[in-house]
Design an enzyme around this catalytic site. Sequence first.
Site, PDB file in Angstrom:
ATOM      1  CG  ASP A 231      -0.176   0.132   2.259  1.00 59.75           C
ATOM      2  OD1 ASP A 231       0.963  -0.318   2.711  1.00 59.75           O
ATOM      3  OD2 ASP A 231      -0.750   0.528   2.963  1.00 59.75           O
TER       4      ASP A 231
ATOM      5  CD  GLU B 157       0.467  -1.415   7.575  1.00 55.02           C
ATOM      6  OE1 GLU B 157       0.394  -0.678   9.039  1.00 55.02           O
ATOM      7  OE2 GLU B 157       1.535  -1.299   7.108  1.00 55.02           O
TER       8      GLU B 157
ATOM      9  CD  GLU C 178       7.811  -0.079   7.341  1.00 52.28           C
ATOM     10  OE1 GLU C 178       6.840  -0.694   7.115  1.00 52.28           O
ATOM     11  OE2 GLU C 178       7.467   1.186   7.097  1.00 52.28           O
TER      12      GLU C 178
HETATM   13  O1  KIV Z   1       3.534  -1.261   1.221  1.00 50.72           O
HETATM   14  C1  KIV Z   1       4.378  -1.868   1.384  1.00 50.72           C
HETATM   15  O2  KIV Z   1       5.201  -1.446   0.246  1.00 50.72           O
HETATM   16  C2  KIV Z   1       5.500  -2.148   2.636  1.00 50.72           C
HETATM   17  C3  KIV Z   1       6.777  -2.349   2.422  1.00 50.72           C
HETATM   18  C4  KIV Z   1       6.991  -1.287   3.045  1.00 50.72           C
HETATM   19  C5  KIV Z   1       7.116  -3.414   3.605  1.00 50.72           C
HETATM   20  O3  KIV Z   1       4.352  -2.467   3.822  1.00 50.72           O
END
Ligand code: KIV
Length: 278
Positions: A49, A120, A187
Amino acid sequence: MTAPPRARQITPPAIKARKGGEPIVCLTSYTASMTRLVDPHVDLILVGDSLAMTIYGMDSTVGVTLDMMIAHGRAVAKSARHACVVVDLPFGSYEESPARAFRSAARVLAETGCGAVKLEGGAEMAETIRFLTHRGVPVMAHIGLTPQSVNALGGYGVRGRGADEAASILADALAVADAGAFSVVIEKTAEPLSREISARIGIPTIGIGASVACDGQILVIDDVVGLFTEFRPKFVKRYAETAQAIEAAVAEYAADVLARRFPGPEHVFSAEAPIKKT
Ligand code: KIV
């Protein structure tokens, strides 16, 4: 109808089996053309996202919709021959209840043809991860800095530096692994904590700003190739300066059009006969 994985296309169980083995190479991609370039070189492609910023010029990922993720997920899944394709569930499409998460995930799997979804959250999402994985939805978890919660977190700062926060993130990692996630993104998390999590859980950890101790690494493709230039996080290594190359090409094209150097004779079509006079 969803097509089965192509022969030799990497599956979520194959990613899980790589725990502690050769590092797992992951990148984001959002379009068919980029996917064709990325796919031969990586094990996993995430339709993240982060497209909120890279494609749509938004300030955060909070405004991304399920329809946006499905449109990009479909383009990427159709173009990948080798890598496992994972699509992010966007903010608001899964947190309310496991059933809501299943409806969103089922749409993503059925309408894109991808191999798994990512969501998440840690311990608070464990029940949902268990619900999904018991119903045929492979789930990649995402802990540490969780950008969809930027409003609650108050920013994009490093996570897990203090003892209490580190203990809570470790508990998140243990919970999502126990709930059945096939891997977990960590992250922007302090190195000692990422190392501890990677040693303690039985599924691959995929780091972004989380150190080489992780079982794999992921970055946003636009950062890697220098397409997104407004901001460069400390954890990004830029391998090309594509934005400069594009700008130079566009400037040369504009100059050619203005000077009538383009199109040249090699770019036009001849007629088979002269035009009849009317
Ligand atoms: O949305 C994204 O690109 C992510 C990565 C940074 C892991 O979640």
